[in-house]
Design a protein around this motif. Structure first.
Motif, PDB file in Angstrom:
ATOM      1  N   ARG A  76       1.442 -17.471  37.974  1.00  0.00           N
ATOM      2  CA  ARG A  76       2.331 -16.111  37.506  1.00  0.00           C
ATOM      3  C   ARG A  76       1.202 -15.164  37.991  1.00  0.00           C
ATOM      4  N   TRP A  91      15.453 -15.305  29.963  1.00  0.00           N
ATOM      5  CA  TRP A  91      15.999 -16.289  30.679  1.00  0.00           C
ATOM      6  C   TRP A  91      16.966 -15.823  31.778  1.00  0.00           C
ATOM      7  N   GLU A  94      14.606 -15.210  34.863  1.00  0.00           N
ATOM      8  CA  GLU A  94      14.165 -16.580  35.105  1.00  0.00           C
ATOM      9  C   GLU A  94      15.079 -17.117  36.092  1.00  0.00           C
ATOM     10  N   ARG A  95      16.438 -16.983  35.653  1.00  0.00           N
ATOM     11  CA  ARG A  95      17.570 -17.568  36.330  1.00  0.00           C
ATOM     12  C   ARG A  95      17.611 -17.002  37.779  1.00  0.00           C
ATOM     13  N   THR A  96      17.002 -15.743  38.162  1.00  0.00           N
ATOM     14  CA  THR A  96      16.967 -15.031  39.458  1.00  0.00           C
ATOM     15  C   THR A  96      16.107 -15.764  40.182  1.00  0.00           C
ATOM     16  N   HIS A  97      15.238 -16.441  39.894  1.00  0.00           N
ATOM     17  CA  HIS A  97      13.718 -16.904  40.560  1.00  0.00           C
ATOM     18  C   HIS A  97      13.166 -15.948  41.349  1.00  0.00           C
ATOM     19  N   VAL A  98      13.284 -14.784  41.197  1.00  0.00           N
ATOM     20  CA  VAL A  98      12.813 -13.418  42.054  1.00  0.00           C
ATOM     21  C   VAL A  98      11.513 -13.092  41.419  1.00  0.00           C
ATOM     22  N   ARG A 100       8.062 -13.086  39.312  1.00  0.00           N
ATOM     23  CA  ARG A 100       6.842 -14.253  39.451  1.00  0.00           C
ATOM     24  C   ARG A 100       5.729 -13.633  38.548  1.00  0.00           C
ATOM     25  N   ASP A 184      23.066 -13.491  38.723  1.00  0.00           N
ATOM     26  CA  ASP A 184      21.536 -13.499  38.954  1.00  0.00           C
ATOM     27  C   ASP A 184      21.607 -12.338  40.155  1.00  0.00           C
ATOM     28  N   GLY A 188      18.531  -9.676  40.555  1.00  0.00           N
ATOM     29  CA  GLY A 188      17.695  -9.549  41.655  1.00  0.00           C
ATOM     30  C   GLY A 188      17.663  -8.387  42.417  1.00  0.00           C
TER      31      GLY A 188
END
Ligand SMILES: [Zn+2]
Length: 198
Positions: A76, A91, A94-98, A100, A184, A188
């Motif tokens: 990270r 959460w 985090e769901r977007t995975h964008v 870091r 999401d 993002g």
């Protein structure tokens, strides 16, 4: 009428968000009629969660380890710190995975009405984290509610004059919006188009 054990189960279920007394009765009956597939596994999961899930002393996340998996993840980016109102907001990010980077969970927002001031939110703890030499940017991702935006501006003010850049999610977040209710893609996009603040 139902026995006191069942009444107690219904009363507790009725305290869950989104469940009134009527849906709590339905949920209780649903559980009791599915002992093997639902009631026993759920009871076990609740016991395990109660025993093992704790608040991360660094960021305020909930996890079985302290520091949490996100704080402990060396991959990270320690230069980015995203400030969210609650774990639901974390959460949602985090769901977007964008994103870091790492997080700071406030555990609420400033609210004169509810008597929540900077001290109750532990803003000083956030300011101390913001002084870490590796930190480049604080991203304020509080909700687009009046209190959420007031909180973001207060934090931006307190960080003004420090070396760290301060930004906020772009206006893709609708007014009155809580992060958790956004899809999401919207989060993002709001993150990618974040704007400098303060
Ligand atoms: Zn953590």
């Amino acid at each position: 009428m139902a026995g006191s054990e069942i009444e107690r189960l219904i009363a507790l279920l009725a305290r869950l968000p989104g469940l009134g007394p009527r849906s709590a009765r339905r949920a209780a009956l649903h559980l009791l009629e599915r002992r093997d597939t639902l009631l026993d596994p759920l009871a076990e999961a609740l016991t395990e969660a109660a025993a093992s899930i704790h608040r991360c002393a660094v960021c305020g996340n909930l996890d079985a380890t302290d520091p949490c998996a996100i704080c402990a993840d060396a991959n990270r980016d320690a230069g980015l710190l995203c400030v969210v109102e609650d774990v639901a907001g974390l959460w949602a990010m985090e769901r977007t995975h964008v994103f870091r980077g790492r997080y700071h969970v406030l555990g609420g927002v400033l609210s004169a009405l509810d008597g929540v001031g900077p001290e109750e939110l532990g803003i000083d703890r956030l300011l101390a984290r913001a002084r870490a030499p590796e930190l480049r940017e604080v991203i304020l991702a509080t909700g687009a509610t009046v209190d959420g935006q007031t909180t973001a501006h207060y934090i931006a003010q307190r960080l003004a004059g420090t070396a760290v850049a301060v930004s906020a999610l772009a206006q893709g977040v609708p007014m009155g919006g809580e992060l958790d209710f956004l899809d999401d893609g919207t989060i993002g996009a709001a993150l990618a188009a974040r704007r400098p603040l303060g």
